[in-house]
Design a protein around this motif. Structure first.
Motif, PDB file in Angstrom:
ATOM      1  N   HIS A  94      -1.023  12.039  -2.885  1.00 41.87           N
ATOM      2  CA  HIS A  94      -0.620  11.514  -4.185  1.00 41.87           C
ATOM      3  C   HIS A  94       0.154  12.541  -5.016  1.00 41.87           C
ATOM      4  O   HIS A  94       0.878  12.175  -5.912  1.00 41.87           O
ATOM      5  CB  HIS A  94      -1.835  11.035  -4.975  1.00 41.87           C
TER       6      HIS A  94
ATOM      7  N   GLU B  84       0.850  -1.192   0.000  1.00 41.98           N
ATOM      8  CA  GLU B  84       0.000   0.000   0.000  1.00 41.98           C
ATOM      9  C   GLU B  84       0.881   1.237   0.000  1.00 41.98           C
ATOM     10  O   GLU B  84       1.963   1.242   0.574  1.00 41.98           O
ATOM     11  CB  GLU B  84      -0.900   0.021   1.245  1.00 41.98           C
ATOM     12  N   PRO B  85       0.430   2.327  -0.627  1.00 42.79           N
ATOM     13  CA  PRO B  85       1.181   3.577  -0.587  1.00 42.79           C
ATOM     14  C   PRO B  85       1.334   4.042   0.858  1.00 42.79           C
ATOM     15  O   PRO B  85       0.450   3.823   1.675  1.00 42.79           O
ATOM     16  CB  PRO B  85       0.329   4.556  -1.389  1.00 42.79           C
TER      17      PRO B  85
ATOM     18  N   GLU C  82      -1.175   9.549   1.919  1.00 43.95           N
ATOM     19  CA  GLU C  82      -2.357   9.850   1.119  1.00 43.95           C
ATOM     20  C   GLU C  82      -2.109  11.000   0.155  1.00 43.95           C
ATOM     21  O   GLU C  82      -2.952  11.333  -0.634  1.00 43.95           O
ATOM     22  CB  GLU C  82      -3.538  10.190   2.042  1.00 43.95           C
TER      23      GLU C  82
ATOM     24  N   ARG D  67      -6.657   0.665  -8.099  1.00 46.01           N
ATOM     25  CA  ARG D  67      -7.451   0.902  -6.889  1.00 46.01           C
ATOM     26  C   ARG D  67      -6.666   1.731  -5.875  1.00 46.01           C
ATOM     27  O   ARG D  67      -7.210   2.601  -5.212  1.00 46.01           O
ATOM     28  CB  ARG D  67      -7.875  -0.424  -6.263  1.00 46.01           C
ATOM     29  N   GLN D  68      -5.363   1.480  -5.796  1.00 43.99           N
ATOM     30  CA  GLN D  68      -4.508   2.213  -4.868  1.00 43.99           C
ATOM     31  C   GLN D  68      -4.111   3.597  -5.390  1.00 43.99           C
ATOM     32  O   GLN D  68      -3.453   4.360  -4.697  1.00 43.99           O
ATOM     33  CB  GLN D  68      -3.232   1.422  -4.581  1.00 43.99           C
TER      34      GLN D  68
ATOM     35  N   GLU E 292      -5.512  -3.780  -8.924  1.00 43.21           N
ATOM     36  CA  GLU E 292      -5.137  -3.398  -7.557  1.00 43.21           C
ATOM     37  C   GLU E 292      -4.271  -2.142  -7.574  1.00 43.21           C
ATOM     38  O   GLU E 292      -4.438  -1.255  -6.734  1.00 43.21           O
ATOM     39  CB  GLU E 292      -4.423  -4.547  -6.852  1.00 43.21           C
TER      40      GLU E 292
ATOM     41  N   ARG F 266      -2.091   4.080  -7.858  1.00 40.42           N
ATOM     42  CA  ARG F 266      -0.694   4.001  -8.283  1.00 40.42           C
ATOM     43  C   ARG F 266      -0.541   3.936  -9.790  1.00 40.42           C
ATOM     44  O   ARG F 266       0.506   4.292 -10.314  1.00 40.42           O
ATOM     45  CB  ARG F 266      -0.033   2.748  -7.703  1.00 40.42           C
TER      46      ARG F 266
END
Length: 127
Positions: free
Chosen positions: A10, A4-5, A8, A51-52, A48, A54
């Motif tokens: 981005h 996971e990153p 938050e 969704r993240q 995925e 990325r």
């Protein structure tokens, strides 16, 4: 599992290109069902990432004509020519650092069939 990153925010992430070499796409001895199962793993992996936040979606295998030139000699005449340096696709992702991007690359399904992933920073020249 894709890490996971860390944060938050981005906007502070950098872009990296994942360059896929070899793997199932270049393997000629897979059954259609084996190839389909592998493609489904790729879809889950890239979904995925999206969704993240990325990645911008699925990276596609190269299927257009292409050429590799070294010096003045044509070495290959397409993306699926026999070569240990075969590039089978690419994807742009966002990551907090090179180490973070390498962590994402380590989760790639291409290793299942002996493929590799090169990770390179991408310069964003937008003003």
């Amino acid at each position: 599992m894709i890490p996971e990153p860390e944060g938050e925010d981005h906007a502070l992430r950098s872009k990296f290109m994942l360059i896929f070499r070899g793997g199932a796409v270049s393997s000629r001895d897979l059954s259609p069902s084996e190839l389909q199962a592998h493609v489904e793993k790729w879809y889950r992996w890239s979904d995925e990432l999206a969704r993240q936040g990325r990645g911008s979606g699925r990276g596609a295998a190269l299927d257009n004509p292409g050429a590799t030139v070294r010096g003045h000699d044509l070495v290959t005449d397409g993306p699926y020519a026999e070569s240990k340096d075969l590039v089978t696709g690419s994807m742009i992702i966002e990551a907090d650092s090179l180490d973070d991007a390498v962590g994402v690359a380590r989760t790639c399904p291409t290793y299942e069939f002996g493929g590799s992933v090169e990770v390179r920073p991408v310069q964003d020249h937008r003003i």
